[in-house]
Design an enzyme around this catalytic site. Structure first.
Site, PDB file in Angstrom:
ATOM      1  N   ASN A   6      -3.186   9.792 -10.226  1.00  0.00           N
ATOM      2  CA  ASN A   6      -3.247   9.371  -8.813  1.00  0.00           C
ATOM      3  C   ASN A   6      -3.251  10.923  -8.002  1.00  0.00           C
ATOM      4  O   ASN A   6      -2.194  11.400  -7.740  1.00  0.00           O
ATOM      5  CB  ASN A   6      -2.163   8.345  -8.476  1.00  0.00           C
ATOM      6  CG  ASN A   6      -1.985   7.927  -7.267  1.00  0.00           C
ATOM      7  OD1 ASN A   6      -2.432   8.589  -6.228  1.00  0.00           O
ATOM      8  ND2 ASN A   6      -1.801   6.682  -7.007  1.00  0.00           N
ATOM      9  N   HIS A   9      -1.320  12.102  -3.293  1.00  0.00           N
ATOM     10  CA  HIS A   9      -0.266  12.898  -2.469  1.00  0.00           C
ATOM     11  C   HIS A   9      -0.844  14.380  -2.062  1.00  0.00           C
ATOM     12  O   HIS A   9      -0.604  15.249  -1.345  1.00  0.00           O
ATOM     13  CB  HIS A   9       0.931  13.138  -3.297  1.00  0.00           C
ATOM     14  CG  HIS A   9       1.845  11.941  -3.168  1.00  0.00           C
ATOM     15  ND1 HIS A   9       2.592  11.629  -2.131  1.00  0.00           N
ATOM     16  CD2 HIS A   9       1.732  10.928  -4.037  1.00  0.00           C
ATOM     17  CE1 HIS A   9       3.154  10.373  -2.427  1.00  0.00           C
ATOM     18  NE2 HIS A   9       2.619   9.991  -3.643  1.00  0.00           N
ATOM     19  N   HIS A  42      -5.476   5.323  -3.593  1.00  0.00           N
ATOM     20  CA  HIS A  42      -4.947   4.048  -2.911  1.00  0.00           C
ATOM     21  C   HIS A  42      -5.503   4.080  -1.464  1.00  0.00           C
ATOM     22  O   HIS A  42      -5.114   5.040  -0.856  1.00  0.00           O
ATOM     23  CB  HIS A  42      -3.402   4.157  -3.144  1.00  0.00           C
ATOM     24  CG  HIS A  42      -2.903   2.871  -2.411  1.00  0.00           C
ATOM     25  ND1 HIS A  42      -1.518   2.612  -2.450  1.00  0.00           N
ATOM     26  CD2 HIS A  42      -3.698   1.792  -1.640  1.00  0.00           C
ATOM     27  CE1 HIS A  42      -1.343   1.288  -1.866  1.00  0.00           C
ATOM     28  NE2 HIS A  42      -2.437   0.684  -1.521  1.00  0.00           N
ATOM     29  N   ARG A  44      -5.020   2.729   1.294  1.00  0.00           N
ATOM     30  CA  ARG A  44      -3.926   1.922   2.350  1.00  0.00           C
ATOM     31  C   ARG A  44      -4.501   1.575   3.712  1.00  0.00           C
ATOM     32  O   ARG A  44      -5.357   2.110   4.350  1.00  0.00           O
ATOM     33  CB  ARG A  44      -2.835   2.855   2.515  1.00  0.00           C
ATOM     34  CG  ARG A  44      -1.793   3.301   1.218  1.00  0.00           C
ATOM     35  CD  ARG A  44      -0.516   3.544   1.697  1.00  0.00           C
ATOM     36  NE  ARG A  44       0.409   2.773   2.566  1.00  0.00           N
ATOM     37  CZ  ARG A  44       1.328   2.073   1.820  1.00  0.00           C
ATOM     38  NH1 ARG A  44       1.523   2.098   0.585  1.00  0.00           N
ATOM     39  NH2 ARG A  44       2.056   1.001   2.538  1.00  0.00           N
ATOM     40  N   ARG A  48      -2.536   6.507   5.463  1.00  0.00           N
ATOM     41  CA  ARG A  48      -1.579   7.648   5.502  1.00  0.00           C
ATOM     42  C   ARG A  48      -2.085   8.703   4.688  1.00  0.00           C
ATOM     43  O   ARG A  48      -1.468   9.660   5.054  1.00  0.00           O
ATOM     44  CB  ARG A  48      -0.277   6.906   5.497  1.00  0.00           C
ATOM     45  CG  ARG A  48       0.023   6.842   3.952  1.00  0.00           C
ATOM     46  CD  ARG A  48       1.715   6.410   3.758  1.00  0.00           C
ATOM     47  NE  ARG A  48       1.961   5.117   4.321  1.00  0.00           N
ATOM     48  CZ  ARG A  48       2.944   4.613   3.930  1.00  0.00           C
ATOM     49  NH1 ARG A  48       3.493   4.929   2.997  1.00  0.00           N
ATOM     50  NH2 ARG A  48       3.496   3.583   4.465  1.00  0.00           N
ATOM     51  N   GLU A  69      -6.833   1.742  -5.708  1.00  0.00           N
ATOM     52  CA  GLU A  69      -5.669   0.806  -5.446  1.00  0.00           C
ATOM     53  C   GLU A  69      -6.174   0.259  -4.173  1.00  0.00           C
ATOM     54  O   GLU A  69      -6.306   1.030  -3.034  1.00  0.00           O
ATOM     55  CB  GLU A  69      -4.397   1.264  -5.686  1.00  0.00           C
ATOM     56  CG  GLU A  69      -4.200   1.817  -6.960  1.00  0.00           C
ATOM     57  CD  GLU A  69      -2.675   2.488  -7.113  1.00  0.00           C
ATOM     58  OE1 GLU A  69      -2.159   2.870  -5.902  1.00  0.00           O
ATOM     59  OE2 GLU A  69      -2.263   3.137  -7.981  1.00  0.00           O
ATOM     60  N   THR A  99       6.302   3.620  -0.481  1.00  0.00           N
ATOM     61  CA  THR A  99       5.583   3.508  -1.340  1.00  0.00           C
ATOM     62  C   THR A  99       5.555   1.959  -1.854  1.00  0.00           C
ATOM     63  O   THR A  99       6.243   1.277  -1.500  1.00  0.00           O
ATOM     64  CB  THR A  99       5.882   4.291  -2.724  1.00  0.00           C
ATOM     65  OG1 THR A  99       4.720   4.418  -3.538  1.00  0.00           O
ATOM     66  CG2 THR A  99       7.188   4.225  -3.412  1.00  0.00           C
ATOM     67  N   THR A 100       4.604   1.701  -2.970  1.00  0.00           N
ATOM     68  CA  THR A 100       4.235   0.261  -3.300  1.00  0.00           C
ATOM     69  C   THR A 100       5.690  -0.182  -4.092  1.00  0.00           C
ATOM     70  O   THR A 100       6.131   0.412  -4.772  1.00  0.00           O
ATOM     71  CB  THR A 100       3.199   0.098  -4.157  1.00  0.00           C
ATOM     72  OG1 THR A 100       2.082   0.825  -3.704  1.00  0.00           O
ATOM     73  CG2 THR A 100       2.801  -1.415  -4.338  1.00  0.00           C
ATOM     74  N   GLU A 150      -1.518  -3.962 -14.296  1.00  0.00           N
ATOM     75  CA  GLU A 150      -0.783  -2.953 -14.319  1.00  0.00           C
ATOM     76  C   GLU A 150       0.786  -3.291 -14.317  1.00  0.00           C
ATOM     77  O   GLU A 150       0.915  -3.811 -13.257  1.00  0.00           O
ATOM     78  CB  GLU A 150      -1.168  -2.098 -13.375  1.00  0.00           C
ATOM     79  CG  GLU A 150      -0.372  -0.564 -13.242  1.00  0.00           C
ATOM     80  CD  GLU A 150      -0.824   0.521 -12.514  1.00  0.00           C
ATOM     81  OE1 GLU A 150      -2.219   0.495 -12.448  1.00  0.00           O
ATOM     82  OE2 GLU A 150      -0.395   1.457 -12.100  1.00  0.00           O
ATOM     83  N   HIS A 213       4.115   3.596 -11.758  1.00  0.00           N
ATOM     84  CA  HIS A 213       5.029   3.825 -10.587  1.00  0.00           C
ATOM     85  C   HIS A 213       6.308   4.340 -11.150  1.00  0.00           C
ATOM     86  O   HIS A 213       6.810   3.957 -11.996  1.00  0.00           O
ATOM     87  CB  HIS A 213       5.052   2.511 -10.059  1.00  0.00           C
ATOM     88  CG  HIS A 213       5.295   2.664  -8.515  1.00  0.00           C
ATOM     89  ND1 HIS A 213       6.856   3.149  -8.034  1.00  0.00           N
ATOM     90  CD2 HIS A 213       4.576   2.523  -7.357  1.00  0.00           C
ATOM     91  CE1 HIS A 213       6.641   3.154  -6.768  1.00  0.00           C
ATOM     92  NE2 HIS A 213       5.377   2.848  -6.171  1.00  0.00           N
ATOM     93  N   GLY A 214       6.295   5.813 -10.364  1.00  0.00           N
ATOM     94  CA  GLY A 214       7.814   6.317 -10.686  1.00  0.00           C
ATOM     95  C   GLY A 214       7.888   6.849 -11.769  1.00  0.00           C
ATOM     96  O   GLY A 214       8.967   7.485 -12.296  1.00  0.00           O
ATOM     97  N   GLY A 235       1.110   9.851 -10.379  1.00  0.00           N
ATOM     98  CA  GLY A 235       0.872  10.513  -9.356  1.00  0.00           C
ATOM     99  C   GLY A 235       1.817  11.617  -8.659  1.00  0.00           C
ATOM    100  O   GLY A 235       1.829  12.860  -9.083  1.00  0.00           O
TER     101      GLY A 235
HETATM  102  N1  PXP Z   1       0.156   2.528  -9.927  1.00  0.00           N
HETATM  103  C1  PXP Z   1       0.144   1.772  -8.825  1.00  0.00           C
HETATM  104  C2  PXP Z   1      -0.283   0.675  -8.826  1.00  0.00           C
HETATM  105  C3  PXP Z   1       0.685   2.827  -7.523  1.00  0.00           C
HETATM  106  O1  PXP Z   1       0.767   2.005  -6.479  1.00  0.00           O
HETATM  107  C4  PXP Z   1       1.310   3.833  -7.550  1.00  0.00           C
HETATM  108  C5  PXP Z   1       1.745   4.672  -6.434  1.00  0.00           C
HETATM  109  O2  PXP Z   1       0.604   4.812  -5.620  1.00  0.00           O
HETATM  110  C6  PXP Z   1       1.312   4.472  -9.034  1.00  0.00           C
HETATM  111  C7  PXP Z   1       0.662   3.975 -10.038  1.00  0.00           C
HETATM  112  C8  PXP Z   1       1.613   6.203  -9.003  1.00  0.00           C
HETATM  113  O3  PXP Z   1       2.848   6.105  -8.945  1.00  0.00           O
HETATM  114  P1  PXP Z   1       3.684   7.612  -8.757  1.00  0.00           P
HETATM  115  O4  PXP Z   1       2.979   8.015  -7.686  1.00  0.00           O
HETATM  116  O5  PXP Z   1       5.116   7.067  -8.457  1.00  0.00           O
HETATM  117  O6  PXP Z   1       3.509   8.250 -10.027  1.00  0.00           O
END
Ligand code: PXP
Length: 263
Positions: A6, A9, A42, A44, A48, A69, A99-100, A150, A213-214, A235
């Site tokens: 991802n 950033h 993503h 958005r 942003r 996304e 964040t999501t 996911e 995520h995370g 990401g």
């Molecule tokens: N998957 C989804 C669906 C997300 O919304 C995000 C954050 O944009 C990620 C993965 C990646 O998350 P992270 O940036 O925390 O690795």
């Protein structure tokens, strides 16, 4: 297990100055050269980070599949149809969030998600739904007609951070997880078990399973052990590490962790 990187950033950094650098498009060839499998971005509603121009150029120029996304919003959906990415991952979106947070409410949005899913697939785009790891959300995703889910690893990642990170910032941001270590350990086990069971259940229904995520260089190891997860989307930690090591190396470091299982 595949890795989707991802690159949002990179655009966050650019937007901090509202100038042209760094350009997330420059990351696309480096992700491929590092050996990762997919680009994830993503788009958005508030733009942003990734904007329409980024999304267009990335989708047109990437030699890797692009996973876009996006929220269920009408204007965004029109864009996604126009952009025609390899995959669309539908995510919930709140303007005020950092964040999501949390997975989709598939029950409440069932009809809308079904309509969107049909439209996207007719347009040649695979559909994935970003959901929390619970059986009802998985069954509904199947009924909606998505090909992928996911699984949201945010809760697992937050508990992991509370247990193993001593950053006071992390602790302040997750008040409900300010618990004794013994409780946190139980919660971590429970969160992992939910991910394992959800993956097996989704696979049994014929759904392909991604997770994200995370996730980071520490907590990803347990997730890599889960049979049936075919892809991770990661990401923030990769972009954070790249400040010190360079981007390509940061991707390679993550790949080494997640591909170990396949060696
Ligand atoms: N998957 C989804 C669906 C997300 O919304 C995000 C954050 O944009 C990620 C993965 C990646 O998350 P992270 O940036 O925390 O690795």
């Amino acid at each position: 297990m595949f890795l989707g990187v991802n690159i949002d950033h990179i655009a966050v950094l650019r937007e901090a100055r509202k100038i042209n650098d760094p350009d997330p498009l420059d990351a696309v060839s480096l992700v491929k050269r590092a050996g990762a499998d997919q680009i994830t971005i993503h788009l958005r509603e508030d733009r942003r980070h990734i904007n329409d121009y980024d999304a267009k150029r990335i989708i047109e120029n990437s030699q890797l599949p692009v996973n876009l996304e996006c929220a269920m919003d009408e204007e965004i959906m029109k864009k996604v149809i126009e952009l025609s990415p390899h995959r669309a991952t539908i995510v919930p979106e709140k303007r005020e969030e950092v964040t999501t947070e949390g997975g989709l409410d598939v029950m409440k949005n069932f009809n809308n998600l079904q309509t969107i899913s049909k439209k996207l697939q007719k347009n040649g785009t695979e559909v994935s739904l970003f959901i929390d790891p619970n059986p009802r959300a998985i069954e509904l995703s199947k009924d909606i007609g998505a090909q992928w889910i996911e699984l949201h690893t945010g809760l697992y990642s937050n508990i992991y951070a509370m247990l193993f990170s001593n950053l006071s910032y992390t602790k302040h941001s997750i008040k409900e997880l300010e618990l004794p270590r013994i409780e946190l350990k139980k919660l971590l086990e429970k969160a992992l078990k939910e991910l394992v069971e959800s993956t097996a259940y989704a696979n049994s229904l014929g759904l392909k399973v991604a997770a994200g995520h995370g996730l980071n260089y520490q907590n990803v190891k347990e997730i890599c052990k889960i049979n049936g997860i075919v892809e991770l989307n990661i990401g923030q930690c990769i972009i954070a590490r790249s400040v010190f090591t360079g981007f390509e190396k940061a991707v390679v470091d993550m790949l080494e962790l997640i591909k170990q299982k396949n060696r």
